[in-house]
Enzyme design. Structure first.
Site, short mmCIF file in Angstrom:
data_model
loop_
_atom_site.label_atom_id
_atom_site.label_comp_id
_atom_site.label_asym_id
_atom_site.label_seq_id
_atom_site.Cartn_x
_atom_site.Cartn_y
_atom_site.Cartn_z
N HIS A 1 0.83 -1.21 0.00
CA HIS A 1 0.00 0.00 0.00
C HIS A 1 0.86 1.25 0.00
CE1 HIS A 1 0.55 1.16 4.27
NE2 HIS A 1 0.47 -0.14 4.56
N CYS B 1 2.87 -4.59 6.89
CA CYS B 1 2.64 -4.47 5.46
C CYS B 1 3.91 -4.04 4.72
CB CYS B 1 1.55 -3.42 5.19
SG CYS B 1 -0.10 -3.96 5.69
#
Length: 174
Positions: free
Chosen positions: A121, A137
């Site tokens: 992301h 992440c």
């Protein structure tokens, strides 16, 4: 622009390598987990091993769109917004949601990458790349993610490994 059929994330290099066939086409700086590598739910670590892109989220949203619970809040990141919400883990622009492919290692039970909500992301532009700072992440610069996103289909293979990739880190992109 070639679509990618394989992505390799190198924890040591803090780089994403994208391949079309056997051709290295993309090399992008990233930021993986501050807590290092690990597969356990709640660890705040980046999971290793074979994965695939299970979902693509954010097509058509503006650069810097703020995503919470995989939905656009209607906000676009600014420094002023950032200052109003200190400590927020900003998920911006697009999401490539990963799913583990190795039962018992990164799939199912307490080690399930998908249920841990592990994504590639975007992150605020002032955030540094090349050093582990995420909550698990893989963070990318927004502009890099916007270039990468249309080249990655659902089902794209993603390998996350700890080793450095010296041949790829200095190779000419095709």
């Amino acid at each position: 622009m070639l679509n990618l059929d394989f992505i390799h994330i190198s924890i040591a290099d803090q780089l994403l390598y994208g391949f079309s066939g056997d051709r290295l086409c993309v090399r992008l700086p990233i930021s993986t987990a501050r807590n290092g590598v690990g597969e356990r739910n709640g660890s705040g670590c980046t999971p290793r091993g074979r994965h695939q892109v299970r979902a693509r989220i954010g097509e058509g949203l503006p650069c810097g769109a703020v995503l919470r619970g995989r939905r656009w809040t209607g906000e676009v990141w600014t420094q002023e917004l950032h200052d109003r919400f200190p400590g927020r883990d900003w998920i911006l622009s697009r999401i490539l949601w990963l799913s583990g492919c190795e039962p018992g290692f990164n799939r199912m039970g307490a080690v399930d990458t998908f249920r841990r909500y592990i994504y590639l992301h975007g992150t605020p532009d002032p955030e540094p790349m090349g050093e582990p700072l995420s909550h698990g992440c893989i963070r990318l610069r927004n502009a890099d993610l916007l270039d990468l996103f249309p080249r990655v289909a659902a089902g794209c293979a993603v390998q996350i490994g700890e080793a450095a990739c010296p041949d790829w880190s200095s190779a000419t992109l095709n």
